[in-house]
Design an enzyme around this catalytic site. Structure first.
Site, PDB file in Angstrom:
ATOM      1  N   GLY A   1     -74.700   9.031  98.117  1.00 49.72           N
ATOM      2  CA  GLY A   1     -75.341   7.927  97.392  1.00 49.72           C
ATOM      3  C   GLY A   1     -76.140   7.021  98.308  1.00 49.72           C
ATOM      4  CG  ASP A   2     -79.512   4.595 100.069  1.00 49.46           C
ATOM      5  OD1 ASP A   2     -78.934   4.290 101.120  1.00 49.46           O
ATOM      6  OD2 ASP A   2     -80.590   4.070  99.736  1.00 49.46           O
TER       7      ASP A   2
ATOM      8  CE  LYS B   1     -81.056   7.309 102.449  1.00 45.65           C
ATOM      9  NZ  LYS B   1     -79.831   6.637 102.892  1.00 45.65           N
TER      10      LYS B   1
HETATM   11  P1  NAP Z   1     -76.745  -0.632  95.686  1.00 46.73           P
HETATM   12  O1  NAP Z   1     -75.297  -0.512  95.348  1.00 46.73           O
HETATM   13  O2  NAP Z   1     -77.745  -0.046  94.779  1.00 46.73           O
HETATM   14  O3  NAP Z   1     -77.036  -2.184  95.914  1.00 46.73           O
HETATM   15  C1  NAP Z   1     -78.250  -2.636  96.425  1.00 46.73           C
HETATM   16  C2  NAP Z   1     -78.275  -4.146  96.316  1.00 46.73           C
HETATM   17  O4  NAP Z   1     -79.450  -4.641  96.932  1.00 46.73           O
HETATM   18  C3  NAP Z   1     -78.303  -4.637  94.874  1.00 46.73           C
HETATM   19  O5  NAP Z   1     -77.663  -5.876  94.819  1.00 46.73           O
HETATM   20  C4  NAP Z   1     -79.794  -4.769  94.614  1.00 46.73           C
HETATM   21  O6  NAP Z   1     -80.110  -5.707  93.589  1.00 46.73           O
HETATM   22  C5  NAP Z   1     -80.286  -5.274  95.945  1.00 46.73           C
HETATM   23  N1  NAP Z   1     -81.672  -4.837  96.158  1.00 46.73           N
HETATM   24  C6  NAP Z   1     -82.168  -3.581  96.117  1.00 46.73           C
HETATM   25  N2  NAP Z   1     -83.497  -3.590  96.351  1.00 46.73           N
HETATM   26  C7  NAP Z   1     -83.827  -4.861  96.520  1.00 46.73           C
HETATM   27  C8  NAP Z   1     -85.034  -5.513  96.785  1.00 46.73           C
HETATM   28  N3  NAP Z   1     -86.198  -4.834  96.913  1.00 46.73           N
HETATM   29  N4  NAP Z   1     -84.995  -6.867  96.931  1.00 46.73           N
HETATM   30  C9  NAP Z   1     -83.834  -7.554  96.813  1.00 46.73           C
HETATM   31  N5  NAP Z   1     -82.647  -6.980  96.553  1.00 46.73           N
HETATM   32  C10 NAP Z   1     -82.648  -5.670  96.413  1.00 46.73           C
HETATM   33  O7  NAP Z   1     -77.033  -0.016  97.128  1.00 46.73           O
HETATM   34  P2  NAP Z   1     -76.083   0.028  98.401  1.00 46.73           P
HETATM   35  O8  NAP Z   1     -75.481   1.374  98.457  1.00 46.73           O
HETATM   36  O9  NAP Z   1     -75.230  -1.182  98.461  1.00 46.73           O
HETATM   37  O10 NAP Z   1     -77.179  -0.014  99.573  1.00 46.73           O
HETATM   38  C11 NAP Z   1     -77.632  -1.237 100.138  1.00 46.73           C
HETATM   39  C12 NAP Z   1     -78.255  -0.960 101.507  1.00 46.73           C
HETATM   40  O11 NAP Z   1     -77.280  -0.357 102.357  1.00 46.73           O
HETATM   41  C13 NAP Z   1     -79.441   0.007 101.504  1.00 46.73           C
HETATM   42  O12 NAP Z   1     -80.337  -0.362 102.535  1.00 46.73           O
HETATM   43  C14 NAP Z   1     -78.801   1.328 101.845  1.00 46.73           C
HETATM   44  O13 NAP Z   1     -79.732   2.243 102.408  1.00 46.73           O
HETATM   45  C15 NAP Z   1     -77.778   0.870 102.867  1.00 46.73           C
HETATM   46  N6  NAP Z   1     -76.665   1.789 103.099  1.00 46.73           N
HETATM   47  C16 NAP Z   1     -75.846   2.175 102.086  1.00 46.73           C
HETATM   48  C17 NAP Z   1     -74.795   3.015 102.353  1.00 46.73           C
HETATM   49  C18 NAP Z   1     -73.808   3.415 101.290  1.00 46.73           C
HETATM   50  O14 NAP Z   1     -72.820   4.074 101.628  1.00 46.73           O
HETATM   51  N7  NAP Z   1     -73.982   3.026 100.037  1.00 46.73           N
HETATM   52  C19 NAP Z   1     -74.579   3.497 103.659  1.00 46.73           C
HETATM   53  C20 NAP Z   1     -75.429   3.061 104.676  1.00 46.73           C
HETATM   54  C21 NAP Z   1     -76.462   2.206 104.381  1.00 46.73           C
HETATM   55  P3  NAP Z   1     -80.087  -5.280  92.038  1.00 46.73           P
HETATM   56  O15 NAP Z   1     -78.643  -5.305  91.648  1.00 46.73           O
HETATM   57  O16 NAP Z   1     -80.903  -6.315  91.360  1.00 46.73           O
HETATM   58  O17 NAP Z   1     -80.693  -3.912  91.980  1.00 46.73           O
END
Ligand code: NAP
Length: 453
Positions: free
Chosen positions: A168-169, A129
């Protein structure tokens, strides 16, 4: 933390003494080691060969300076990380996170979880990561580009299609992957599958964008079917987040016949009893990169609530299924109690470690089906591995082909968790099942590969 096994206690205490300030990392390790009690008791070789103390220590940590120039010509400095945690079953694989909360503890927790998640997919990928404390909010497109290029200038020395393949993440979507990939290619003069989540015009896979959100729903559907002989059909769903995972979990929940009624971002949340309008949500978050208040302004049926004092209000509504898809520790014991009192049937983690340990315990005590992150959100990395396969073959698979492989993998992951939990007398405990099933394969590979003297 207290363990029955003196071996696990010793490993955990030593880790805590060396990393006392790394709360998220210790939380993630504690949860996994707790599940491994019966495995350690049944396999003395794990202690003899020091498998647990080896698996909790990253193979390599890279920390670096990222200096870049903002639109005003001022030099900015951020901190970059890549934790190459475990390569026993394949090249390191795991996302890059850009968020001001990123520090070594967060990246180590995510990298540690990634080892077991990647193992559960059954695909040959190790755990890693990375990321930076850079805050993408309010930055211009050119600033994002310059940051991504500066970040990749250093990272490129440590990754490669057969060594370490980031994705990405939070804060890293298609735009950021594109800028990073371009910089890698410029520096190395190589067109290889060094990153996943790439655009479709330069080696990306169909269905990668949708994969994590769709995968959470496929996992949950299988859990509902297997444990309660029911499905998403006719159910109401609470989702948190409004990013990549949340948007596609909402879309798939609709396709499976359910009605998602909430979403959230870091400033507030939406309750839309008519059901979230996915097209409008995509327009606001993916196209305009705006706040959720804009969604409510365009949708009369929606209520927008500003977030106060860290509350995450999406869990107060009466729903059948809850899918936390925002960030770590966003669903606490009080939230869990509200969901339980409102009769929630199933909770699956789209985000990484979104539920606090107290919340998980409350769900399990109340008999709520609980799909842990490592299993439920493994669809993203699984599809990344499918992107790697397509890059190696220099072929593209259809959306349907990738989606059907994803569905099969998620159903397989559910059954691997279910079977491992049953094998160790913990039927229905998918947290323990995921940890054990993910661990066994990595431990076997580590033992087979010996120890370098
Ligand atoms: P993302 O597209 O950047 O979206 C993150 C979302 O969560 C946004 O709506 C963001 O709000 C909100 N957020 C972030 N930090 C926050 C906080 N401290 N308090 C409240 N809301 C918060 O990211 P994502 O890829 O969807 O990832 C979301 C989660 O899934 C993470 O835990 C990530 O590690 C996990 N994940 C992602 C993937 C993947 O393929 N993308 C795979 C496995 C797990 P804002 O819009 O205001 O920033």
């Amino acid at each position: 933390m207290n363990f029955k096994s003196s071996y696990l206690q010793g490993v955990y205490d030593g880790l805590e003494a060396r990393n006392a300030e790394q709360k998220e990392f210790l939380q993630a390790v504690g949860e996994v080691l707790e599940s491994l009690e019966p495995v350690v008791a049944a396999n003395p070789k794990l202690e003899e060969l020091g498998v647990i103390e080896r698996i909790v220590e990253p193979e390599r940590i890279i920390q670096f300076r990222v200096s870049w120039v903002d639109d005003k010509g001022k030099v900015q400095v951020n901190r970059g990380y890549r934790v190459q945690f475990n390569s026993a079953i394949g090249p390191y694989k795991g996302g890059l996170r850009l968020h001001p909360s990123v520090n070594l503890s967060v990246i180590k927790f995510l990298g540690f979880e990634q080892i077991f998640k990647n193992s559960l997919t059954t695909l040959p990928i190790g755990g890693g990561k990375g990321g930076s404390d850079f805050d993408p909010k309010g930055k211009s497109d050119m600033e994002i580009m310059r940051f991504c290029q500066a970040f990749m200038t250093e990272l490129s020395k440590h990754i490669g299609a057969d060594t370490d393949v980031p994705a990405g993440d939070i804060g890293v979507g298609g735009r950021e992957i594109g800028y990073m990939y371009g910089q890698y290619k410029r520096l190395r003069n190589e067109f290889t599958g060094v990153l996943t989540g790439k655009g479709l015009s330069y080696g990306g896979s169909l269905a990668r964008t949708e994969a994590t959100g769709y995968g959470v729903c496929y996992f949950t559907q299988e859990m509902l079917k297997s444990a309660k002989n029911t499905s998403f059909e006719g159910k109401t769903v609470a989702v948190s987040g409004a990013g990549n995972v949340a948007i596609y979990a909402i879309q798939k929940a609709y396709q499976l016949g359910a009605k998602p009624v909430t979403c959230s971002d870091s400033t507030g949340w939406i309750y839309d009893p008519e059901g979230i309008d996915v097209d409008l949500l995509k327009e606001v978050k993916e196209v305009k990169r705006a706040r959720l208040s804009e969604y409510a302004a365009a949708r009369p049926s929606a209520e927008y609530h500003e977030k106060k004092n860290g509350e995450h209000g999406v869990w107060q509504y009466k729903v059948d299924i809850a899918l936390p898809c925002a960030t770590q520790n966003e669903l606490d014991e009080n939230d869990a109690k509200m969901l339980i009192d409102n009769g929630v049937l199933a909770v699956s983690e789209g985000a990484n470690m979104p539920s606090t340990p107290e919340a998980v315990a409350a769900f399990q005590k109340a008999g709520v089906l609980f799909g842990p992150a490592k299993a439920a959100n493994a669809g993203g990395v699984a599809t990344s591995a499918l992107e790697m396969s397509q890059n190696s073959e220099r072929l593209h698979w259809s959306f349907e082909e990738v989606d059907s492989k994803l569905k099969g993998i998620m159903e397989g992951i559910f059954h691997a968790c279910d079977d491992a939990a049953k094998k160790y007398g913990m039927e229905g405990n998918y947290v323990a099942g995921a940890n054990i099933a993910g661990f066994e394969k990595v431990a076997d590979a580590m033992i087979a590969q010996g120890i370098a003297y």
